[in-house]
Motif scaffolding. Structure first.
Motif, PDB file in Angstrom:
ATOM      1  N   SER A 126     -26.716 -29.455   5.266  1.00  0.00           N
ATOM      2  CA  SER A 126     -27.864 -29.156   4.411  1.00  0.00           C
ATOM      3  C   SER A 126     -27.474 -29.386   2.955  1.00  0.00           C
ATOM      4  O   SER A 126     -26.406 -28.945   2.521  1.00  0.00           O
ATOM      5  CB  SER A 126     -28.243 -27.682   4.635  1.00  0.00           C
ATOM      6  N   ILE A 127     -28.335 -30.105   2.229  1.00  0.00           N
ATOM      7  CA  ILE A 127     -28.113 -30.270   0.777  1.00  0.00           C
ATOM      8  C   ILE A 127     -29.463 -30.167   0.103  1.00  0.00           C
ATOM      9  O   ILE A 127     -30.454 -30.745   0.587  1.00  0.00           O
ATOM     10  CB  ILE A 127     -27.395 -31.605   0.442  1.00  0.00           C
ATOM     11  N   ALA A 128     -29.523 -29.426  -0.972  1.00  0.00           N
ATOM     12  CA  ALA A 128     -30.799 -29.278  -1.673  1.00  0.00           C
ATOM     13  C   ALA A 128     -30.565 -28.992  -3.142  1.00  0.00           C
ATOM     14  O   ALA A 128     -29.610 -28.308  -3.513  1.00  0.00           O
ATOM     15  CB  ALA A 128     -31.612 -28.141  -1.065  1.00  0.00           C
ATOM     16  N   THR A 129     -31.442 -29.544  -3.958  1.00  0.00           N
ATOM     17  CA  THR A 129     -31.481 -29.237  -5.388  1.00  0.00           C
ATOM     18  C   THR A 129     -32.818 -28.548  -5.651  1.00  0.00           C
ATOM     19  O   THR A 129     -33.838 -28.919  -5.045  1.00  0.00           O
ATOM     20  CB  THR A 129     -31.382 -30.549  -6.213  1.00  0.00           C
ATOM     21  N   HIS A 130     -32.815 -27.564  -6.526  1.00  0.00           N
ATOM     22  CA  HIS A 130     -34.064 -26.873  -6.865  1.00  0.00           C
ATOM     23  C   HIS A 130     -35.108 -27.910  -7.295  1.00  0.00           C
ATOM     24  O   HIS A 130     -34.795 -28.808  -8.094  1.00  0.00           O
ATOM     25  CB  HIS A 130     -33.800 -25.878  -8.004  1.00  0.00           C
ATOM     26  N   GLN A 134     -34.384 -31.537  -9.853  1.00  0.00           N
ATOM     27  CA  GLN A 134     -34.010 -32.766  -9.144  1.00  0.00           C
ATOM     28  C   GLN A 134     -33.950 -33.949 -10.108  1.00  0.00           C
ATOM     29  O   GLN A 134     -34.632 -33.955 -11.136  1.00  0.00           O
ATOM     30  CB  GLN A 134     -35.002 -33.031  -7.995  1.00  0.00           C
ATOM     31  N   GLY A 135     -33.114 -34.921  -9.773  1.00  0.00           N
ATOM     32  CA  GLY A 135     -32.993 -36.124 -10.601  1.00  0.00           C
ATOM     33  C   GLY A 135     -32.069 -35.938 -11.802  1.00  0.00           C
ATOM     34  O   GLY A 135     -31.987 -36.799 -12.673  1.00  0.00           O
ATOM     35  N   LEU A 136     -31.343 -34.820 -11.857  1.00  0.00           N
ATOM     36  CA  LEU A 136     -30.463 -34.546 -13.006  1.00  0.00           C
ATOM     37  C   LEU A 136     -28.984 -34.670 -12.641  1.00  0.00           C
ATOM     38  O   LEU A 136     -28.116 -34.299 -13.416  1.00  0.00           O
ATOM     39  CB  LEU A 136     -30.736 -33.130 -13.556  1.00  0.00           C
ATOM     40  N   GLY A 137     -28.713 -35.143 -11.446  1.00  0.00           N
ATOM     41  CA  GLY A 137     -27.310 -35.363 -11.065  1.00  0.00           C
ATOM     42  C   GLY A 137     -26.680 -34.230 -10.259  1.00  0.00           C
ATOM     43  O   GLY A 137     -25.492 -34.295  -9.934  1.00  0.00           O
ATOM     44  N   ILE A 138     -27.463 -33.196  -9.936  1.00  0.00           N
ATOM     45  CA  ILE A 138     -26.883 -32.038  -9.223  1.00  0.00           C
ATOM     46  C   ILE A 138     -26.516 -32.401  -7.778  1.00  0.00           C
ATOM     47  O   ILE A 138     -25.433 -32.060  -7.294  1.00  0.00           O
ATOM     48  CB  ILE A 138     -27.851 -30.828  -9.282  1.00  0.00           C
ATOM     49  N   GLY A 139     -27.397 -33.120  -7.101  1.00  0.00           N
ATOM     50  CA  GLY A 139     -27.132 -33.525  -5.712  1.00  0.00           C
ATOM     51  C   GLY A 139     -25.888 -34.398  -5.633  1.00  0.00           C
ATOM     52  O   GLY A 139     -25.022 -34.209  -4.768  1.00  0.00           O
ATOM     53  N   LYS A 140     -25.794 -35.339  -6.577  1.00  0.00           N
ATOM     54  CA  LYS A 140     -24.645 -36.250  -6.614  1.00  0.00           C
ATOM     55  C   LYS A 140     -23.345 -35.459  -6.847  1.00  0.00           C
ATOM     56  O   LYS A 140     -22.335 -35.673  -6.183  1.00  0.00           O
ATOM     57  CB  LYS A 140     -24.860 -37.255  -7.754  1.00  0.00           C
ATOM     58  N   LYS A 141     -23.417 -34.514  -7.777  1.00  0.00           N
ATOM     59  CA  LYS A 141     -22.266 -33.654  -8.091  1.00  0.00           C
ATOM     60  C   LYS A 141     -21.821 -32.893  -6.836  1.00  0.00           C
ATOM     61  O   LYS A 141     -20.639 -32.801  -6.528  1.00  0.00           O
ATOM     62  CB  LYS A 141     -22.734 -32.666  -9.161  1.00  0.00           C
ATOM     63  N   GLU A 175     -27.525 -43.682  -0.098  1.00  0.00           N
ATOM     64  CA  GLU A 175     -26.966 -45.036  -0.214  1.00  0.00           C
ATOM     65  C   GLU A 175     -26.255 -45.205  -1.556  1.00  0.00           C
ATOM     66  O   GLU A 175     -25.192 -45.807  -1.647  1.00  0.00           O
ATOM     67  CB  GLU A 175     -28.062 -46.080  -0.027  1.00  0.00           C
ATOM     68  N   LYS A 176     -26.868 -44.641  -2.616  1.00  0.00           N
ATOM     69  CA  LYS A 176     -26.258 -44.745  -3.962  1.00  0.00           C
ATOM     70  C   LYS A 176     -24.900 -44.062  -4.003  1.00  0.00           C
ATOM     71  O   LYS A 176     -24.071 -44.383  -4.840  1.00  0.00           O
ATOM     72  CB  LYS A 176     -27.172 -44.092  -4.995  1.00  0.00           C
ATOM     73  N   SER A 177     -24.710 -43.092  -3.109  1.00  0.00           N
ATOM     74  CA  SER A 177     -23.412 -42.399  -3.065  1.00  0.00           C
ATOM     75  C   SER A 177     -22.477 -43.009  -2.027  1.00  0.00           C
ATOM     76  O   SER A 177     -21.448 -42.407  -1.691  1.00  0.00           O
ATOM     77  CB  SER A 177     -23.630 -40.911  -2.775  1.00  0.00           C
TER      78      SER A 177
HETATM   79  C1  LIG Z   1     -32.087 -35.246  -1.939  1.00  0.00           C
HETATM   80  C2  LIG Z   1     -31.722 -34.315  -3.084  1.00  0.00           C
HETATM   81  C3  LIG Z   1     -30.643 -33.326  -2.614  1.00  0.00           C
HETATM   82  C4  LIG Z   1     -31.159 -35.168  -4.238  1.00  0.00           C
HETATM   83  O1  LIG Z   1     -30.659 -34.301  -5.233  1.00  0.00           O
HETATM   84  P1  LIG Z   1     -30.876 -34.572  -6.789  1.00  0.00           P
HETATM   85  O2  LIG Z   1     -30.132 -33.531  -7.534  1.00  0.00           O
HETATM   86  O3  LIG Z   1     -32.318 -34.685  -7.075  1.00  0.00           O
HETATM   87  O4  LIG Z   1     -30.212 -36.026  -6.933  1.00  0.00           O
HETATM   88  P2  LIG Z   1     -29.387 -36.602  -8.175  1.00  0.00           P
HETATM   89  O5  LIG Z   1     -30.120 -36.285  -9.442  1.00  0.00           O
HETATM   90  O6  LIG Z   1     -27.973 -36.147  -8.106  1.00  0.00           O
HETATM   91  O7  LIG Z   1     -29.455 -38.156  -7.897  1.00  0.00           O
HETATM   92  C5  LIG Z   1     -28.317 -38.956  -7.557  1.00  0.00           C
HETATM   93  C6  LIG Z   1     -28.753 -40.385  -7.490  1.00  0.00           C
HETATM   94  O8  LIG Z   1     -29.754 -40.549  -6.487  1.00  0.00           O
HETATM   95  C7  LIG Z   1     -30.951 -41.043  -7.078  1.00  0.00           C
HETATM   96  N1  LIG Z   1     -32.109 -40.308  -6.562  1.00  0.00           N
HETATM   97  C8  LIG Z   1     -32.221 -38.980  -6.394  1.00  0.00           C
HETATM   98  N2  LIG Z   1     -33.465 -38.676  -5.984  1.00  0.00           N
HETATM   99  C9  LIG Z   1     -34.118 -39.859  -5.918  1.00  0.00           C
HETATM  100  C10 LIG Z   1     -35.443 -40.212  -5.611  1.00  0.00           C
HETATM  101  N3  LIG Z   1     -36.362 -39.295  -5.257  1.00  0.00           N
HETATM  102  N4  LIG Z   1     -35.791 -41.522  -5.648  1.00  0.00           N
HETATM  103  C11 LIG Z   1     -34.893 -42.470  -6.000  1.00  0.00           C
HETATM  104  N5  LIG Z   1     -33.614 -42.183  -6.340  1.00  0.00           N
HETATM  105  C12 LIG Z   1     -33.245 -40.906  -6.291  1.00  0.00           C
HETATM  106  C13 LIG Z   1     -30.848 -40.733  -8.572  1.00  0.00           C
HETATM  107  O9  LIG Z   1     -31.586 -41.655  -9.330  1.00  0.00           O
HETATM  108  C14 LIG Z   1     -29.372 -40.847  -8.808  1.00  0.00           C
HETATM  109  O10 LIG Z   1     -29.027 -42.206  -9.004  1.00  0.00           O
HETATM  110  P3  LIG Z   1     -27.865 -42.641 -10.052  1.00  0.00           P
HETATM  111  O11 LIG Z   1     -26.574 -42.159  -9.422  1.00  0.00           O
HETATM  112  O12 LIG Z   1     -27.977 -44.110 -10.106  1.00  0.00           O
HETATM  113  O13 LIG Z   1     -28.171 -41.943 -11.336  1.00  0.00           O
HETATM  114  C15 LIG Z   1     -32.951 -33.557  -3.645  1.00  0.00           C
HETATM  115  O14 LIG Z   1     -33.943 -34.479  -3.959  1.00  0.00           O
HETATM  116  C16 LIG Z   1     -33.533 -32.520  -2.688  1.00  0.00           C
HETATM  117  O15 LIG Z   1     -33.126 -31.357  -2.704  1.00  0.00           O
HETATM  118  N6  LIG Z   1     -34.526 -32.911  -1.860  1.00  0.00           N
HETATM  119  C17 LIG Z   1     -35.183 -31.965  -0.933  1.00  0.00           C
HETATM  120  C18 LIG Z   1     -34.283 -31.557   0.186  1.00  0.00           C
HETATM  121  C19 LIG Z   1     -33.814 -32.762   0.999  1.00  0.00           C
HETATM  122  O16 LIG Z   1     -34.605 -33.602   1.395  1.00  0.00           O
HETATM  123  N7  LIG Z   1     -32.486 -32.809   1.269  1.00  0.00           N
HETATM  124  C20 LIG Z   1     -31.874 -33.884   2.027  1.00  0.00           C
HETATM  125  C21 LIG Z   1     -32.083 -33.656   3.496  1.00  0.00           C
HETATM  126  S1  LIG Z   1     -31.294 -34.898   4.492  1.00  0.00           S
END
Ligand SMILES: CC(C)(COP(=O)(O)OP(=O)(O)OC[C@H]1O[C@@H](n2cnc3c(N)ncnc32)[C@H](O)[C@@H]1OP(=O)(O)O)[C@@H](O)C(=O)NCCC(=O)NCCS
Length: 200
Positions: A126-130, A134-141, A175-177
């Protein structure tokens, strides 16, 4: 922002964030008491790596929960928390009998048809960002830190499952990761999933 290991005092924060980030998902529909039991069991397990990102006011902004060894992980946490899960199972049997069947049949999140998938990898459960962060680099971190800690303990592959349909943003995120498609499969009853994997 700080990244740290989650502890049992933070379970309610994790459940709250799960409910916000995974609205309408199957596990969310099983209810708050199921999620409390699930996250409590995983966060207490030495077989899991549980990371959270917090802001300066200790608000949880994101979390990543990983089984260090995918093989047998779900069964082992059920065994270790048998009474707790039994209570939830009884409740679900009365309120949502179909859901309990689906939960058990999908316990192994992999395809029985893929013979070379022996579950010999770590698995991001499980991975989730508030939603407001989202889109601020937390998921990547969270992914980078999870991979770093797994690697330091000698693990070399991290896999995960994610929806096949209507999920292009999340797939792009992985994929980006550096994750690539291992295979796709159907979970009961008809949900098509991707299994993604990365050598870390
Ligand atoms: C998926 C999720 C964890 C991503 O976390 P996040 O903190 O928003 O992602 P980040 O800001 O770290 O993004 C990392 C990279 O992915 C890309 N990315 C993230 N969300 C994206 C989106 N919706 N569309 C396109 N690219 C996206 C970012 O642009 C970034 O690219 P970069 O490295 O070139 O800058 C978050 O959107 C989430 O919690 N979603 C709901 C729960 C979920 O679906 N979890 C996954 C279940 S399998």
């Amino acid at each position: 922002m700080r990244t740290c290991q989650l502890n049992i005092n933070q379970i309610s924060k994790v459940v709250e964030l799960h409910e916000l980030a995974f609205k309408g998902f199957f596990l969310t529909e099983l209810g708050t008491s199921f999620l409390n039991q699930y996250y409590k069991s995983v966060i207490q397990s030495e077989k899991a790596l549980n990371l959270g990102v917090f802001d300066e006011n200790s608000k949880l902004l994101g979390f990543a929960i990983t089984a260090k060894n995918s093989k047998g992980f779900n069964k082992s946490i059920i065994k270790q928390n048998f009474l707790g899960f039994l209570g939830i199972a009884f409740k679900l049997l009365i309120l949502k009998p179909k859901a309990i069947y689906r939960l058990f049949i999908n316990l192994e999140k992999k395809s029985p048809d893929i013979k070379d998938d022996k579950g010999n990898y770590s698995e991001l459960l499980s991975i989730a960002t508030h939603p407001n962060k989202q889109g601020l680099g937390i998921g990547k971190k969270l992914l980078i830190e999870t991979e770093k800690q797994l690697k330091s303990e000698g693990y070399d592959k991290l896999a995960l499952t994610t929806d096949y349909h209507n999920n292009i943003d999340v797939i792009r995120f992985y994929e980006k990761s550096g994750y690539s498609i291992y295979y796709d499969f159907i979970t009961y009853p008809t949900r098509k999933m991707y299994k993604l994997i990365k050598t870390i």
